[in-house]
Design an enzyme around this catalytic site. Structure first.
Site, PDB file in Angstrom:
ATOM      1  N   SER A  19       0.809  -1.221   0.000  1.00 20.95           N
ATOM      2  CA  SER A  19       0.000   0.000   0.000  1.00 20.95           C
ATOM      3  C   SER A  19       0.843   1.272   0.000  1.00 20.95           C
ATOM      4  O   SER A  19       0.315   2.346  -0.280  1.00 20.95           O
ATOM      5  CB  SER A  19      -0.935  -0.008   1.211  1.00 20.95           C
ATOM      6  OG  SER A  19      -0.189  -0.116   2.404  1.00 20.95           O
ATOM      7  N   ASP A  22      10.563  -0.370  -2.562  1.00 21.50           N
ATOM      8  CA  ASP A  22       9.660  -1.353  -1.963  1.00 21.50           C
ATOM      9  C   ASP A  22       9.267  -0.893  -0.567  1.00 21.50           C
ATOM     10  O   ASP A  22       9.929  -0.036   0.032  1.00 21.50           O
ATOM     11  CB  ASP A  22      10.361  -2.728  -1.900  1.00 21.50           C
ATOM     12  CG  ASP A  22       9.368  -3.878  -1.850  1.00 21.50           C
ATOM     13  OD1 ASP A  22       8.156  -3.628  -1.649  1.00 21.50           O
ATOM     14  OD2 ASP A  22       9.799  -5.034  -2.002  1.00 21.50           O
ATOM     15  N   GLY A  23       8.220  -1.471  -0.039  1.00 27.18           N
ATOM     16  CA  GLY A  23       7.788  -1.204   1.327  1.00 27.18           C
ATOM     17  C   GLY A  23       8.464  -2.165   2.289  1.00 27.18           C
ATOM     18  O   GLY A  23       9.300  -2.982   1.884  1.00 27.18           O
ATOM     19  N   ASP A  41       7.606  -4.182   6.405  1.00 26.26           N
ATOM     20  CA  ASP A  41       6.691  -4.310   7.546  1.00 26.26           C
ATOM     21  C   ASP A  41       7.336  -3.821   8.836  1.00 26.26           C
ATOM     22  O   ASP A  41       6.645  -3.302   9.711  1.00 26.26           O
ATOM     23  CB  ASP A  41       6.246  -5.772   7.672  1.00 26.26           C
ATOM     24  CG  ASP A  41       5.501  -6.205   6.427  1.00 26.26           C
ATOM     25  OD1 ASP A  41       4.456  -5.609   6.139  1.00 26.26           O
ATOM     26  OD2 ASP A  41       6.001  -7.087   5.711  1.00 26.26           O
ATOM     27  N   LYS A  43       9.872  -8.307   5.769  1.00 25.50           N
ATOM     28  CA  LYS A  43       8.980  -8.068   4.652  1.00 25.50           C
ATOM     29  C   LYS A  43       8.134  -9.307   4.399  1.00 25.50           C
ATOM     30  O   LYS A  43       8.425 -10.374   4.906  1.00 25.50           O
ATOM     31  CB  LYS A  43       9.788  -7.713   3.388  1.00 25.50           C
ATOM     32  CG  LYS A  43      10.357  -6.306   3.466  1.00 25.50           C
ATOM     33  CD  LYS A  43      11.112  -5.893   2.205  1.00 25.50           C
ATOM     34  CE  LYS A  43      10.416  -6.149   0.920  1.00 25.50           C
ATOM     35  NZ  LYS A  43       9.036  -5.603   0.828  1.00 25.50           N
ATOM     36  N   GLY A  44       7.090  -9.110   3.592  1.00 30.43           N
ATOM     37  CA  GLY A  44       6.255 -10.259   3.245  1.00 30.43           C
ATOM     38  C   GLY A  44       4.846 -10.172   3.784  1.00 30.43           C
ATOM     39  O   GLY A  44       4.070 -11.116   3.647  1.00 30.43           O
ATOM     40  N   GLY A  81       2.514  -8.689   2.562  1.00 27.98           N
ATOM     41  CA  GLY A  81       1.598  -8.880   1.429  1.00 27.98           C
ATOM     42  C   GLY A  81       1.806 -10.212   0.742  1.00 27.98           C
ATOM     43  O   GLY A  81       1.153 -10.516  -0.258  1.00 27.98           O
ATOM     44  N   GLU A 108      10.080 -10.317  -4.195  1.00 29.76           N
ATOM     45  CA  GLU A 108      10.677  -9.070  -3.694  1.00 29.76           C
ATOM     46  C   GLU A 108      12.154  -9.270  -3.383  1.00 29.76           C
ATOM     47  O   GLU A 108      12.991  -8.412  -3.678  1.00 29.76           O
ATOM     48  CB  GLU A 108       9.945  -8.594  -2.442  1.00 29.76           C
ATOM     49  CG  GLU A 108       8.569  -8.012  -2.737  1.00 29.76           C
ATOM     50  CD  GLU A 108       7.775  -7.678  -1.487  1.00 29.76           C
ATOM     51  OE1 GLU A 108       6.863  -6.855  -1.592  1.00 29.76           O
ATOM     52  OE2 GLU A 108       8.043  -8.240  -0.420  1.00 29.76           O
ATOM     53  N   LYS A 143       6.602   1.767  11.144  1.00 33.53           N
ATOM     54  CA  LYS A 143       7.389   0.592  10.736  1.00 33.53           C
ATOM     55  C   LYS A 143       8.815   0.595  11.293  1.00 33.53           C
ATOM     56  O   LYS A 143       9.511  -0.406  11.216  1.00 33.53           O
ATOM     57  CB  LYS A 143       7.471   0.522   9.205  1.00 33.53           C
ATOM     58  CG  LYS A 143       6.138   0.601   8.469  1.00 33.53           C
ATOM     59  CD  LYS A 143       5.402  -0.696   8.555  1.00 33.53           C
ATOM     60  CE  LYS A 143       4.154  -0.752   7.699  1.00 33.53           C
ATOM     61  NZ  LYS A 143       4.387  -0.774   6.281  1.00 33.53           N
TER      62      LYS A 143
HETATM   63  C1  5RP Z   1       4.700  -7.356   0.607  1.00 34.10           C
HETATM   64  C2  5RP Z   1       5.615  -6.541   1.427  1.00 34.10           C
HETATM   65  C3  5RP Z   1       5.267  -5.121   1.621  1.00 34.10           C
HETATM   66  O1  5RP Z   1       6.287  -4.326   1.116  1.00 34.10           O
HETATM   67  C4  5RP Z   1       5.081  -4.865   3.089  1.00 34.10           C
HETATM   68  O2  5RP Z   1       4.089  -5.744   3.575  1.00 34.10           O
HETATM   69  C5  5RP Z   1       4.665  -3.417   3.369  1.00 34.10           C
HETATM   70  O3  5RP Z   1       3.392  -3.188   2.865  1.00 34.10           O
HETATM   71  P1  5RP Z   1       2.611  -1.841   3.089  1.00 34.10           P
HETATM   72  O4  5RP Z   1       3.372  -0.769   2.402  1.00 34.10           O
HETATM   73  O5  5RP Z   1       1.254  -2.123   2.494  1.00 34.10           O
HETATM   74  O6  5RP Z   1       2.500  -1.607   4.582  1.00 34.10           O
HETATM   75  O7  5RP Z   1       6.631  -6.984   1.926  1.00 34.10           O
HETATM   76  O8  5RP Z   1       5.098  -8.683   0.569  1.00 34.10           O
END
Ligand code: 5RP
Length: 222
Positions: free
Chosen positions: A27, A80-81, A83, A93-94, A96, A102, A120
């Site tokens: 997101s 990339d994002g 968690d 990460k992960g 999603g 990734e 985060k």
């Molecule tokens: C997906 C990920 C995302 O980058 C992680 O979950 C962060 O997501 P968000 O920006 O929606 O908080 O690792 O596998």
């Protein structure tokens, strides 16, 4: 969320004409892709490499030209994002479920920029359960092996109650690892456990973390 949007958009400043860009999932990166889409519309020439089907669809919607991972040897920048990320730039990460693609894209990138909201950034990793991608064939074996090492694993389900299946037709186990004081040791243990396809500990990967804050400011961690 505003803090995600400002972080996601800020990262686009690193993207220049001619670059191959790894496109993360989630997101926060959603806003990165949206912004990149607008820049492409205005003439920015890039090629994207998507880390999930969801991201591929979003990039296509914005007419961002894409290459498959197998078509590239090196990626200039991946955005990339995450968690969770600690001050040593160790990340989980992960969330999603896209961690395998990734990680492959990140490992092939000259630079990795993470975009996160301030919630985060943590002192100690692990409040967010650590995602691990496992083969459906052997998830029970992995669960048992982890429990022998004192780690409880939870099978990930979708909101509708069905088991969550990744883009690679695997399952996700979410591991209770808090407080994770030695991420390197756990990463090595998980790397050596048969049946685990990949885990969500991303160590020595991020070069820069862009943190969006509730008050509308941005902090860049190097
Ligand atoms: C997906 C990920 C995302 O980058 C992680 O979950 C962060 O997501 P968000 O920006 O929606 O908080 O690792 O596998």
């Amino acid at each position: 969320m505003e803090s995600k949007r400002i972080a996601g958009e800020k990262a686009c400043e690193a993207i220049k004409d001619g670059m191959t860009v790894g496109l993360g999932t989630g997101s926060t990166v959603f806003y990165t892709i949206e912004r990149l889409g607008m820049l492409v519309k205005n003439g920015l020439e890039i090629k994207g490499v998507a880390t999930s089907i969801e991201t591929e669809e979003l990039a296509k919607k914005w007419h961002i030209p894409l290459l498959s991972f197998n078509e590239v040897t090196e990626i200039d920048v991946t955005i990339d994002g995450a968690d969770e990320v600690n001050h040593a730039f160790e990340g989980i990460k992960g969330g999603g479920g896209a961690l395998l693609r990734e990680k492959l894209v990140a490992l092939s990138s000259k630079q990795n920029i993470w975009v996160v909201d301030e919630s985060k950034v943590v002192d100690v990793l692990g409040k967010f359960h650590l995602p691990v991608e496992v083969l459906p064939f052997s998830y029970k074996y992995v669960e048992r092996e982890l429990l022998e090492r004192g780690i409880k694993a939870h099978i990930r389900y979708q909101a509708d109650g069905e088991i969550f299946i990744t883009n690679n037709e695997n399952m996700i186990l979410d591991l209770e690892v808090y407080p994770l004081v030695d991420a390197k040791k756990l990463s090595n243990e998980l790397d050596s456990l048969s049946g685990i396809v990949e885990h969500g500990l991303f160590l020595n990967i991020a070069n820069q973390v862009i943190v969006g804050k509730k008050d509308g400011t941005i902090e860049i961690l190097h």
